[in-house]
Design a protein around this motif. Structure first.
Motif, mmCIF file in Angstrom:
data_model
loop_
_atom_site.group_PDB
_atom_site.id
_atom_site.type_symbol
_atom_site.label_atom_id
_atom_site.label_comp_id
_atom_site.label_asym_id
_atom_site.label_seq_id
_atom_site.Cartn_x
_atom_site.Cartn_y
_atom_site.Cartn_z
ATOM 1 N N TYR A 13 0.366 -1.501 0.201
ATOM 2 C CA TYR A 13 0.149 -0.395 0.151
ATOM 3 C C TYR A 13 0.573 1.292 -0.047
ATOM 4 N N SER A 14 0.321 2.489 -0.431
ATOM 5 C CA SER A 14 0.898 3.381 -0.312
ATOM 6 C C SER A 14 1.483 4.141 1.112
ATOM 7 N N LEU A 15 2.831 4.635 1.399
ATOM 8 C CA LEU A 15 3.869 4.852 2.407
ATOM 9 C C LEU A 15 2.576 6.515 2.775
ATOM 10 N N LEU A 16 2.032 6.659 1.926
ATOM 11 C CA LEU A 16 1.627 8.099 2.107
ATOM 12 C C LEU A 16 0.202 8.074 3.065
ATOM 13 N N LEU A 17 -0.154 6.623 3.134
ATOM 14 C CA LEU A 17 -1.421 6.652 4.287
ATOM 15 C C LEU A 17 -1.271 6.193 5.215
ATOM 16 N N PRO A 18 -2.120 6.935 6.077
ATOM 17 C CA PRO A 18 -1.540 7.371 7.290
ATOM 18 C C PRO A 18 -1.337 5.674 8.543
ATOM 19 N N ARG A 19 -1.616 4.889 7.446
ATOM 20 C CA ARG A 19 -2.064 3.595 8.808
ATOM 21 C C ARG A 19 -0.380 3.235 8.378
ATOM 22 N N MET A 20 -0.196 3.303 6.565
ATOM 23 C CA MET A 20 1.506 2.849 6.451
ATOM 24 C C MET A 20 2.193 4.130 7.304
ATOM 25 N N LEU A 21 2.175 4.771 7.634
ATOM 26 C CA LEU A 21 3.411 5.922 7.846
ATOM 27 C C LEU A 21 3.580 5.467 9.082
ATOM 28 N N GLY A 22 2.468 5.646 10.403
ATOM 29 C CA GLY A 22 2.438 5.369 11.637
ATOM 30 C C GLY A 22 2.787 3.728 11.812
ATOM 31 N N TYR A 23 3.027 2.751 11.121
ATOM 32 C CA TYR A 23 3.501 1.323 10.901
ATOM 33 C C TYR A 23 5.071 1.624 10.518
ATOM 34 N N TYR A 24 5.529 2.375 9.707
ATOM 35 C CA TYR A 24 6.302 2.195 9.298
ATOM 36 C C TYR A 24 7.464 2.629 10.061
ATOM 37 N N GLY A 25 7.102 3.928 10.505
ATOM 38 C CA GLY A 25 7.521 5.344 11.084
ATOM 39 C C GLY A 25 8.161 4.694 12.613
ATOM 40 N N THR A 26 6.581 4.019 12.961
ATOM 41 C CA THR A 26 7.418 3.256 14.462
ATOM 42 C C THR A 26 7.377 2.305 14.439
ATOM 43 N N HIS A 27 8.225 1.544 13.433
ATOM 44 C CA HIS A 27 9.526 0.182 13.733
ATOM 45 C C HIS A 27 10.737 0.627 13.143
ATOM 46 N N PHE A 28 10.416 1.858 12.391
ATOM 47 C CA PHE A 28 12.099 2.318 11.793
ATOM 48 C C PHE A 28 12.596 3.061 13.064
ATOM 49 N N PHE A 29 12.395 3.830 13.601
ATOM 50 C CA PHE A 29 12.770 4.955 14.994
ATOM 51 C C PHE A 29 12.913 3.768 16.297
ATOM 52 N N ILE A 30 12.395 2.841 16.206
ATOM 53 C CA ILE A 30 12.368 1.634 17.592
ATOM 54 C C ILE A 30 13.487 1.070 16.898
ATOM 55 N N ILE A 31 14.140 0.959 15.454
ATOM 56 C CA ILE A 31 14.955 0.510 15.499
ATOM 57 C C ILE A 31 16.458 1.264 16.095
ATOM 58 N N ILE A 32 16.732 2.667 15.558
ATOM 59 C CA ILE A 32 17.483 3.243 15.412
ATOM 60 C C ILE A 32 17.684 3.642 16.689
ATOM 61 N N GLU A 33 16.476 3.997 17.944
ATOM 62 C CA GLU A 33 16.364 4.119 19.224
ATOM 63 C C GLU A 33 17.177 2.927 19.746
ATOM 64 N N ALA A 34 16.924 2.111 19.288
ATOM 65 C CA ALA A 34 17.602 1.007 20.423
ATOM 66 C C ALA A 34 18.657 0.565 20.046
ATOM 67 N N LEU A 35 19.121 1.192 18.462
ATOM 68 C CA LEU A 35 20.423 0.980 18.024
ATOM 69 C C LEU A 35 20.791 1.691 19.252
ATOM 70 N N ALA A 36 20.653 3.665 19.275
ATOM 71 C CA ALA A 36 21.950 4.576 19.421
ATOM 72 C C ALA A 36 22.330 3.789 21.177
ATOM 73 N N ILE A 37 20.971 3.360 21.773
ATOM 74 C CA ILE A 37 21.683 2.830 23.260
ATOM 75 C C ILE A 37 23.326 2.112 23.084
ATOM 76 N N VAL A 38 23.988 1.952 22.137
ATOM 77 C CA VAL A 38 24.835 1.362 21.262
ATOM 78 C C VAL A 38 26.062 2.495 21.030
ATOM 79 N N THR A 39 25.912 3.465 20.214
ATOM 80 C CA THR A 39 26.091 4.488 19.145
ATOM 81 C C THR A 39 26.631 5.649 19.923
ATOM 82 N N PHE A 40 25.571 6.173 20.760
ATOM 83 C CA PHE A 40 25.680 6.509 21.687
ATOM 84 C C PHE A 40 26.869 6.013 22.697
ATOM 85 N N GLY A 41 27.110 5.121 22.678
ATOM 86 C CA GLY A 41 28.365 4.734 24.328
ATOM 87 C C GLY A 41 27.949 4.689 25.527
#
Length: 259
Positions: free
Chosen positions: A136-164
């Motif tokens: 489906y189109s990423l511009l749909l609210p449900r798609m933006l919410g789903y993919y945005g949430t999961h991508f942000f969780i990934i970088i927030e978790a990885l930042a625990i290590v990359t931030f030292g």
């Protein structure tokens, strides 16, 4: 459908998936560089703030999802939209709450859980999206919410290590695996409670009751054809994954020490 519309279609490993992935990788790299010489307090504040914003976005996304008639039709076999089935209790969503607690308390078992489980759980959701989130189109609210949430969780978790703020050690692994097992068991019990009370007859957090067509879980179900128990092989895989990642950090530390 015109070329412009096709560009915004999101599916695992298609052109847009890689573009968005690269964007978030660059975002993590940039944030890591900007925080390199900042205090641990500032680093923790940035991660906690990011998680709070992600949680707010998650809530807004679920509100839009509750109003999405198309999604309700797509998921009709699983009972359609139900607020009891949209709580932040999936493996990846839990980290929105766990990461701030981990970085503020600085408890190694919590930091380890978030670093290892957060990105892996979110990545699995991205490459094996649920019904209504693939093609489906990423511009749909449900798609933006789903993919945005999961991508942000990934970088927030990885930042625990990359931030030292945390560096994996082998001593952390047993408690991390045990924590996942205990949380999964508690969530399974909650699924059973929701189903028994009728609040959500198809409750399936952690996919611990039904595989919902997930090909990896289907494989595990053939090995252990019982609710919850078919998740056990995934915990073994997590153990191997954690050991490999930790080995990489251990090797890097030895090389740095020798130099």
């Amino acid at each position: 459908m015109n070329d412009h519309s096709l560009f915004w279609i999101m599916s695992p490993f298609n052109h847009l998936f890689f573009i968005v992935s690269i964007f978030f990788i660059l975002l993590l790299v940039l944030a890591t560089r900007l925080m390199k010489n900042r205090s641990d307090l500032a680093k923790r504040a940035v991660i906690v703030s990011a998680c709070i914003l992600t949680l707010i976005g998650f809530i807004v996304y679920k509100i839009f999802l509750s109003l999405d008639s198309d999604y309700n039709v797509i998921t009709s076999e699983m009972g359609g939209f139900n607020w009891w089935g949209e709580l932040p209790l999936q493996l990846c969503n839990i980290n929105m709450i766990m990461i701030p607690i981990a970085v503020l308390t600085r408890k190694r078992p919590l930091l380890s859980f978030c670093f290892f489980v957060g990105p892996l759980g979110a990545l699995m959701a991205l490459i094996m999206p649920g019904n209504g989130f693939d093609g489906y189109s990423l511009l749909l609210p449900r798609m933006l919410g789903y993919y945005g949430t999961h991508f942000f969780i990934i970088i927030e978790a990885l930042a625990i290590v990359t931030f030292g703020l945390y560096r994996p050690k082998f001593r952390d692994l047993p408690l991390t695996a045990l924590a996942l097992l205990v949380i999964a068991l508690i969530v399974f019990g909650f699924n059973m409670l929701l189903r028994f009370t009728g609040l959500h007859p198809k409750a399936n957090y952690f996919f611990s009751v039904e595989t919902e067509g997930n090909f990896l879980l289907e494989m595990f179900y053939k090995i252990l054809p019982y609710p919850f128990l078919y998740l056990l092989p995934s915990i073994v895989i997590l153990g191997v994954y954690m050991a490999l990642v930790t080995s990489g950090f251990s090797l890097a530390d030895k090389i740095k020490k020798n130099n």
